[in-house]
Design an enzyme around this catalytic site. Structure first.
Site, PDB file in Angstrom:
ATOM      1  CG  ASN A  43      -0.204  -0.110   2.489  1.00  0.00           C
ATOM      2  OD1 ASN A  43       0.623   0.731   2.787  1.00  0.00           O
ATOM      3  ND2 ASN A  43      -0.454  -1.168   3.256  1.00  0.00           N
ATOM      4  CG  ASP A  76      -6.759  -4.983   5.810  1.00  0.00           C
ATOM      5  OD1 ASP A  76      -6.280  -4.973   6.963  1.00  0.00           O
ATOM      6  OD2 ASP A  76      -7.327  -4.007   5.289  1.00  0.00           O
ATOM      7  CE  LYS A 132       8.376 -11.781 -14.175  1.00  0.00           C
ATOM      8  NZ  LYS A 132       9.162 -11.132 -15.207  1.00  0.00           N
ATOM      9  N   PRO A 179      -3.282 -11.716  10.038  1.00  0.00           N
ATOM     10  CG  PRO A 179      -1.314 -12.196  11.207  1.00  0.00           C
ATOM     11  CD  PRO A 179      -1.965 -12.324   9.853  1.00  0.00           C
ATOM     12  CB  ILE A 233      -0.203  -6.621  14.325  1.00  0.00           C
ATOM     13  CG1 ILE A 233       0.245  -7.403  13.084  1.00  0.00           C
ATOM     14  CG2 ILE A 233       0.940  -6.489  15.327  1.00  0.00           C
ATOM     15  CD1 ILE A 233       1.258  -6.686  12.212  1.00  0.00           C
ATOM     16  CG  PHE A 259      -2.140   5.848  13.882  1.00  0.00           C
ATOM     17  CD1 PHE A 259      -1.476   5.597  15.076  1.00  0.00           C
ATOM     18  CD2 PHE A 259      -1.962   7.082  13.268  1.00  0.00           C
ATOM     19  CE1 PHE A 259      -0.642   6.549  15.649  1.00  0.00           C
ATOM     20  CE2 PHE A 259      -1.130   8.043  13.827  1.00  0.00           C
ATOM     21  CZ  PHE A 259      -0.475   7.781  15.018  1.00  0.00           C
ATOM     22  CE  LYS A 266      -8.437  -2.948  14.537  1.00  0.00           C
ATOM     23  NZ  LYS A 266      -7.391  -3.071  13.541  1.00  0.00           N
TER      24      LYS A 266
HETATM   25  O1  C5P Z   1      -8.835  -2.096  11.161  1.00  0.00           O
HETATM   26  P1  C5P Z   1      -7.869  -1.116  10.635  1.00  0.00           P
HETATM   27  O2  C5P Z   1      -6.871  -1.685   9.665  1.00  0.00           O
HETATM   28  O3  C5P Z   1      -8.461   0.169  10.133  1.00  0.00           O
HETATM   29  O4  C5P Z   1      -7.067  -0.686  11.949  1.00  0.00           O
HETATM   30  C1  C5P Z   1      -6.005   0.207  11.898  1.00  0.00           C
HETATM   31  C2  C5P Z   1      -5.129  -0.010  13.101  1.00  0.00           C
HETATM   32  O5  C5P Z   1      -4.880  -1.387  13.335  1.00  0.00           O
HETATM   33  C3  C5P Z   1      -3.758   0.604  12.889  1.00  0.00           C
HETATM   34  O6  C5P Z   1      -3.282   0.989  14.153  1.00  0.00           O
HETATM   35  C4  C5P Z   1      -2.956  -0.541  12.300  1.00  0.00           C
HETATM   36  O7  C5P Z   1      -1.574  -0.396  12.514  1.00  0.00           O
HETATM   37  C5  C5P Z   1      -3.521  -1.737  13.046  1.00  0.00           C
HETATM   38  N1  C5P Z   1      -3.521  -2.985  12.296  1.00  0.00           N
HETATM   39  C6  C5P Z   1      -2.703  -4.027  12.667  1.00  0.00           C
HETATM   40  N2  C5P Z   1      -2.750  -5.213  11.976  1.00  0.00           N
HETATM   41  C7  C5P Z   1      -3.567  -5.379  10.929  1.00  0.00           C
HETATM   42  C8  C5P Z   1      -4.408  -4.318  10.538  1.00  0.00           C
HETATM   43  C9  C5P Z   1      -4.373  -3.132  11.229  1.00  0.00           C
HETATM   44  O8  C5P Z   1      -1.920  -3.863  13.617  1.00  0.00           O
HETATM   45  N3  C5P Z   1      -3.572  -6.524  10.290  1.00  0.00           N
END
Ligand code: C5P
Length: 400
Positions: A212, A281, A291, A307, A309, A325, A343
């Site tokens: 991204n 995601d 390749k 997952p 995190i 964030f 969360k």
């Molecule tokens: O659910 P969303 O992706 O909008 O949540 C954003 C927050 O969750 C951010 O703090 C991001 O770093 C964290 N996050 C994470 N692992 C993921 C997706 C998001 O730690 N797989």
């Protein structure tokens, strides 16, 4: 730069022979960049002249509670408000007793009663007066009111006796004042802050990946700001074109799974966790060893959910102060509040994203939200924003 630079320090002097040492204390504080004002009791002026202290500080010395001239300029309430810190050196048994009793019968005791600044006291008196239960009771009373006593030291006394009652030396008192400001400036000293930053890369084959637009700028700025507040900082970063901020320990990772593994490992020894990473995601269900060739007109890729995190860390370590964030394109506050709850976070920093907003930009605009509080930070440079966000984080963390 010294921690005393531009700090406003009020030195109180009461009537003891040790008052001569206070001139040196004032000189040391001024040399370190502090603005110093002096308030003397009636007895103090018998030991050292106000003129000496006026010459050293460049400011008039306050002595009278009801001095029409002083009240017009810097009266007792102004002085009490002006001070970032008050140090009374020397503090006689009588002055300690009057502060303990909440008296306001001269300028110095009135200032002590009217101030919200940290109050420090360096007692100096004959050893028998110091040991007297009346003085000891008064000192206990001051300590219960968060007034900090320094000394007295043991040694030879002006009265010819030897024992506890000597005022600490000017250099020791100057160091104590400096340490007090240093600890105020470093509210995260001794704490460990763990931060995820940047994007993750999810391999499709040896040359292609899903990722991204995250530049990592916000997370790196947060890491720098946390370091400046005195924390030990570990940054777990996806691939970015940024150097690790000075003094920050960095672990480089690529995929969400690697970031997940490393973060859970490091979270065990952290006090604060801040997830700024834009984690992908999804990742390809199968990674091709070679390749992938362009054989078909259409190509579809099976993806698995990565997952979360932040979710996993905040649930595995409920005592960790966790900050997320939330980059949103619509209903910013509502979605951020939902994430705060789901969360299990202590705080969430929400920012609108879209064309020329948020990702890969030098500026950002955010809403900082926690249970029972909300601060809007208007658009500014990410470095400045990070300092403000970290100041809110450290305040909420220390209040928790
Ligand atoms: O659910 P969303 O992706 O909008 O949540 C954003 C927050 O969750 C951010 O703090 C991001 O770093 C964290 N996050 C994470 N692992 C993921 C997706 C998001 O730690 N797989």
């Amino acid at each position: 730069m010294s921690d005393l630079n531009n700090k406003q320090i009020l030195i109180g002097i009461s009537g003891g022979i040790a008052a001569y040492k206070t001139a040196e204390l004032v000189r040391l504080l001024i040399k370190k960049g502090a603005n110093v004002r002096v308030c003397m009791t009636k007895a103090a002026v018998k030991f050292i002249t106000p003129l000496t202290l006026q010459a050293l500080t460049g400011n008039p010395v306050a002595t009278d509670l009801l001095d029409p001239e002083a009240e017009a300029a810097m009266g007792h309430i102004e002085l009490a408000r002006w001070a970032d810190l008050i140090m009374i050196a020397p503090a006689t048994a009588d002055l300690i007793a009057r502060i303990a009793g909440g008296h306001a019968d001269d300028l110095l005791t009135t200032i002590c009663l009217a101030t919200e600044a940290p109050l420090h006291i360096a007692p100096a008196m004959n050893r028998v007066m110091w040991d007297n239960p009346a003085t000891q009771e008064n000192c206990k009373n001051l300590q219960q009111r968060n007034i900090t006593l320094h000394g007295p030291a043991n040694g030879e006394q002006a009265c010819g006796e030897t024992g506890a009652g000597r005022m600490l030396e000017a250099l020791e008192l100057a160091k104590i004042i400096e340490a007090e400001f240093a600890s105020q400036a470093k509210p995260l000293a001794g704490k460990t802050v763990l931060i995820t930053a940047g994007p993750t890369r999810e391999a499709i084959d040896p040359v292609r990946f899903i990722s991204n637009r995250s530049s990592g700028k916000m997370g790196y700025a947060i890491a720098k700001a946390a370091k400046e507040l005195g924390a030990n900082v570990t940054l777990i970063s996806g691939p970015v074109a940024l150097e690790a901020p000075e003094g920050v320990h960095r672990e480089l990772v690529e995929s969400a799974k690697e970031m997940h593994r490393e973060t859970l490992k490091q979270a065990k020894s952290a006090d604060i966790f801040i997830a700024t990473a834009a984690v992908s995601d999804y990742s390809p269900a199968n990674v091709a060893n070679q390749k992938i060739k362009k054989t078909e007109d259409k190509f579809s890729l099976a993806l698995n959910y990565n997952p979360d995190i932040l979710f996993d860390v905040s649930h595995a370590f409920p005592d960790l102060f966790s900050v997320g964030f939330a980059a949103e394109t619509e209903d910013l506050i509502k979605h951020a509040q939902g994430k705060l709850k789901r969360k299990k976070l202590d705080m969430i920093v929400a920012n609108p994203v879209g064309k020329d907003q948020g990702f890969d930009q030098d500026t950002n605009q955010v809403e900082v939200i926690w249970q029972g509080g909300h601060i809007s930070l208007p658009e500014k440079d990410k470095a400045e924003l990070a300092v403000e966000i970290m100041s809110i984080v450290s305040q909420q963390f220390n209040d928790k």
